[in-house]
Design a protein around this motif. Sequence first.
Motif, PDB file in Angstrom:
ATOM      1  N   THR A  82       0.838  -1.201   0.000  1.00  0.00           N
ATOM      2  CA  THR A  82       0.000   0.000   0.000  1.00  0.00           C
ATOM      3  C   THR A  82       0.869   1.245   0.000  1.00  0.00           C
ATOM      4  O   THR A  82       0.631   2.181  -0.779  1.00  0.00           O
ATOM      5  CB  THR A  82      -0.958  -0.010   1.211  1.00  0.00           C
ATOM      6  N   GLN A  83       1.881   1.277   0.843  1.00  0.00           N
ATOM      7  CA  GLN A  83       2.783   2.431   0.911  1.00  0.00           C
ATOM      8  C   GLN A  83       3.517   2.658  -0.408  1.00  0.00           C
ATOM      9  O   GLN A  83       3.831   3.790  -0.764  1.00  0.00           O
ATOM     10  CB  GLN A  83       3.786   2.263   2.050  1.00  0.00           C
ATOM     11  N   ALA A  84       3.772   1.588  -1.145  1.00  0.00           N
ATOM     12  CA  ALA A  84       4.467   1.690  -2.434  1.00  0.00           C
ATOM     13  C   ALA A  84       3.490   1.866  -3.598  1.00  0.00           C
ATOM     14  O   ALA A  84       3.912   1.876  -4.761  1.00  0.00           O
ATOM     15  CB  ALA A  84       5.313   0.440  -2.661  1.00  0.00           C
ATOM     16  N   ASN A  85       2.204   2.016  -3.301  1.00  0.00           N
ATOM     17  CA  ASN A  85       1.159   2.142  -4.327  1.00  0.00           C
ATOM     18  C   ASN A  85       1.162   0.961  -5.286  1.00  0.00           C
ATOM     19  O   ASN A  85       0.963   1.117  -6.490  1.00  0.00           O
ATOM     20  CB  ASN A  85       1.292   3.464  -5.094  1.00  0.00           C
ATOM     21  N   LEU A  86       1.364  -0.240  -4.751  1.00  0.00           N
ATOM     22  CA  LEU A  86       1.416  -1.458  -5.565  1.00  0.00           C
ATOM     23  C   LEU A  86       0.395  -2.509  -5.140  1.00  0.00           C
ATOM     24  O   LEU A  86       0.405  -3.627  -5.652  1.00  0.00           O
ATOM     25  CB  LEU A  86       2.822  -2.061  -5.495  1.00  0.00           C
ATOM     26  N   ILE A  87      -0.498  -2.159  -4.224  1.00  0.00           N
ATOM     27  CA  ILE A  87      -1.433  -3.141  -3.690  1.00  0.00           C
ATOM     28  C   ILE A  87      -2.330  -3.720  -4.775  1.00  0.00           C
ATOM     29  O   ILE A  87      -2.761  -4.871  -4.686  1.00  0.00           O
ATOM     30  CB  ILE A  87      -2.263  -2.554  -2.514  1.00  0.00           C
ATOM     31  N   ASP A  88      -2.579  -2.970  -5.835  1.00  0.00           N
ATOM     32  CA  ASP A  88      -3.438  -3.462  -6.916  1.00  0.00           C
ATOM     33  C   ASP A  88      -2.783  -4.591  -7.717  1.00  0.00           C
ATOM     34  O   ASP A  88      -3.445  -5.269  -8.484  1.00  0.00           O
ATOM     35  CB  ASP A  88      -3.840  -2.316  -7.845  1.00  0.00           C
ATOM     36  N   ARG A  89      -1.504  -4.835  -7.514  1.00  0.00           N
ATOM     37  CA  ARG A  89      -0.799  -5.901  -8.214  1.00  0.00           C
ATOM     38  C   ARG A  89      -0.747  -7.188  -7.388  1.00  0.00           C
ATOM     39  O   ARG A  89      -0.107  -8.144  -7.787  1.00  0.00           O
ATOM     40  CB  ARG A  89       0.633  -5.469  -8.533  1.00  0.00           C
ATOM     41  N   ALA A  90      -1.409  -7.186  -6.222  1.00  0.00           N
ATOM     42  CA  ALA A  90      -1.236  -8.307  -5.294  1.00  0.00           C
ATOM     43  C   ALA A  90      -2.562  -8.926  -4.862  1.00  0.00           C
ATOM     44  O   ALA A  90      -3.569  -8.246  -4.712  1.00  0.00           O
ATOM     45  CB  ALA A  90      -0.469  -7.828  -4.065  1.00  0.00           C
ATOM     46  N   ASN A  91      -2.485 -10.224  -4.644  1.00  0.00           N
ATOM     47  CA  ASN A  91      -3.545 -11.000  -4.010  1.00  0.00           C
ATOM     48  C   ASN A  91      -2.886 -11.644  -2.797  1.00  0.00           C
ATOM     49  O   ASN A  91      -1.988 -12.475  -2.961  1.00  0.00           O
ATOM     50  CB  ASN A  91      -4.087 -12.056  -4.974  1.00  0.00           C
ATOM     51  N   LEU A  92      -3.293 -11.241  -1.611  1.00  0.00           N
ATOM     52  CA  LEU A  92      -2.643 -11.691  -0.380  1.00  0.00           C
ATOM     53  C   LEU A  92      -3.535 -12.679   0.351  1.00  0.00           C
ATOM     54  O   LEU A  92      -4.690 -12.376   0.651  1.00  0.00           O
ATOM     55  CB  LEU A  92      -2.327 -10.494   0.512  1.00  0.00           C
ATOM     56  N   ILE A  93      -2.981 -13.840   0.642  1.00  0.00           N
ATOM     57  CA  ILE A  93      -3.730 -14.911   1.289  1.00  0.00           C
ATOM     58  C   ILE A  93      -2.991 -15.360   2.541  1.00  0.00           C
ATOM     59  O   ILE A  93      -1.829 -15.772   2.467  1.00  0.00           O
ATOM     60  CB  ILE A  93      -3.879 -16.117   0.336  1.00  0.00           C
ATOM     61  N   ALA A  94      -3.679 -15.271   3.681  1.00  0.00           N
ATOM     62  CA  ALA A  94      -3.140 -15.820   4.929  1.00  0.00           C
ATOM     63  C   ALA A  94      -3.655 -17.247   5.012  1.00  0.00           C
ATOM     64  O   ALA A  94      -4.837 -17.475   5.262  1.00  0.00           O
ATOM     65  CB  ALA A  94      -3.594 -14.999   6.121  1.00  0.00           C
ATOM     66  N   GLY A  95      -2.779 -18.202   4.748  1.00  0.00           N
ATOM     67  CA  GLY A  95      -3.218 -19.580   4.765  1.00  0.00           C
ATOM     68  C   GLY A  95      -2.099 -20.551   4.450  1.00  0.00           C
ATOM     69  O   GLY A  95      -0.965 -20.165   4.197  1.00  0.00           O
ATOM     70  N   ASP A  96      -2.464 -21.807   4.447  1.00  0.00           N
ATOM     71  CA  ASP A  96      -1.542 -22.918   4.216  1.00  0.00           C
ATOM     72  C   ASP A  96      -1.418 -23.173   2.718  1.00  0.00           C
ATOM     73  O   ASP A  96      -2.424 -23.382   2.032  1.00  0.00           O
ATOM     74  CB  ASP A  96      -2.104 -24.150   4.931  1.00  0.00           C
ATOM     75  N   ILE A  97      -0.217 -23.172   2.199  1.00  0.00           N
ATOM     76  CA  ILE A  97       0.002 -23.381   0.773  1.00  0.00           C
ATOM     77  C   ILE A  97      -0.558 -24.712   0.302  1.00  0.00           C
ATOM     78  O   ILE A  97      -0.992 -24.840  -0.842  1.00  0.00           O
ATOM     79  CB  ILE A  97       1.510 -23.262   0.399  1.00  0.00           C
ATOM     80  N   MET A  98      -0.595 -25.690   1.151  1.00  0.00           N
ATOM     81  CA  MET A  98      -1.095 -26.998   0.746  1.00  0.00           C
ATOM     82  C   MET A  98      -2.607 -26.986   0.523  1.00  0.00           C
ATOM     83  O   MET A  98      -3.154 -27.912  -0.057  1.00  0.00           O
ATOM     84  CB  MET A  98      -0.702 -28.066   1.765  1.00  0.00           C
ATOM     85  N   GLN A  99      -3.263 -25.917   0.934  1.00  0.00           N
ATOM     86  CA  GLN A  99      -4.696 -25.753   0.699  1.00  0.00           C
ATOM     87  C   GLN A  99      -4.979 -24.839  -0.493  1.00  0.00           C
ATOM     88  O   GLN A  99      -6.127 -24.639  -0.854  1.00  0.00           O
ATOM     89  CB  GLN A  99      -5.380 -25.176   1.950  1.00  0.00           C
ATOM     90  N   HIS A 100      -3.943 -24.275  -1.085  1.00  0.00           N
ATOM     91  CA  HIS A 100      -4.094 -23.345  -2.209  1.00  0.00           C
ATOM     92  C   HIS A 100      -3.976 -24.113  -3.519  1.00  0.00           C
ATOM     93  O   HIS A 100      -2.997 -24.828  -3.741  1.00  0.00           O
ATOM     94  CB  HIS A 100      -3.018 -22.251  -2.135  1.00  0.00           C
ATOM     95  N   ASN A 101      -4.969 -23.962  -4.359  1.00  0.00           N
ATOM     96  CA  ASN A 101      -4.978 -24.613  -5.668  1.00  0.00           C
ATOM     97  C   ASN A 101      -5.482 -23.629  -6.707  1.00  0.00           C
ATOM     98  O   ASN A 101      -6.239 -22.714  -6.383  1.00  0.00           O
ATOM     99  CB  ASN A 101      -5.913 -25.839  -5.651  1.00  0.00           C
ATOM    100  N   VAL A 102      -5.054 -23.831  -7.936  1.00  0.00           N
ATOM    101  CA  VAL A 102      -5.551 -23.014  -9.041  1.00  0.00           C
ATOM    102  C   VAL A 102      -5.903 -23.932 -10.212  1.00  0.00           C
ATOM    103  O   VAL A 102      -5.258 -24.970 -10.402  1.00  0.00           O
ATOM    104  CB  VAL A 102      -4.522 -21.951  -9.490  1.00  0.00           C
ATOM    105  N   PRO A 103      -6.912 -23.555 -10.997  1.00  0.00           N
ATOM    106  CA  PRO A 103      -7.224 -24.340 -12.198  1.00  0.00           C
ATOM    107  C   PRO A 103      -6.064 -24.294 -13.187  1.00  0.00           C
ATOM    108  O   PRO A 103      -5.258 -23.344 -13.184  1.00  0.00           O
ATOM    109  CB  PRO A 103      -8.456 -23.637 -12.774  1.00  0.00           C
ATOM    110  N   ASP A 104      -5.978 -25.297 -14.045  1.00  0.00           N
ATOM    111  CA  ASP A 104      -4.881 -25.367 -15.014  1.00  0.00           C
ATOM    112  C   ASP A 104      -4.766 -24.107 -15.861  1.00  0.00           C
ATOM    113  O   ASP A 104      -3.665 -23.678 -16.198  1.00  0.00           O
ATOM    114  CB  ASP A 104      -5.040 -26.581 -15.932  1.00  0.00           C
TER     115      ASP A 104
END
Length: 135
Positions: A82-104
């Motif tokens: 936010t301070q760097a005016n770059l928040i629009d380039r990010a998706n931030l997830i607080a969680g376990d990577i083993m629960q994160h999946n994306v479609p092909d």
Amino acid sequence: MGDSSSYGRLADVYDFLVNIWSLGQTRASKMSQLKHIKPNDRVLSVGAGAGEEVVATARAGANITVVELAADMVEVIRTRLTQANLIDRANLIAGDIMQHNVPDDQRYDIVTANFLFAAFHKNTWPGVLAHLMSM
């Protein structure tokens, strides 16, 4: 992965302490990856800690998704972006990577997991690596 509460309490000073401990080598290692990142790349950063490299990646023009177990670290990253005016380039997830999946059709161009494997028991490394590579 273990409990993130102790780790998360270090959020505000994490990058500073790690860079002192490693005599700057951790920062150098993370920043060396930037030469591989192109504008509009889709980057997944796993276990980003306080996110020094996340800001640099967004500044390089990439769209970055962060999956970080410690919510306190995610909030430090959110503040930095936010301070760097770059928040629009990010998706931030607080969680376990083993629960994160994306479609092909939404796989990432680059996946980074700097110093992540120390957080897992060595017997789980092949499964963690396979999961990261699937994305």
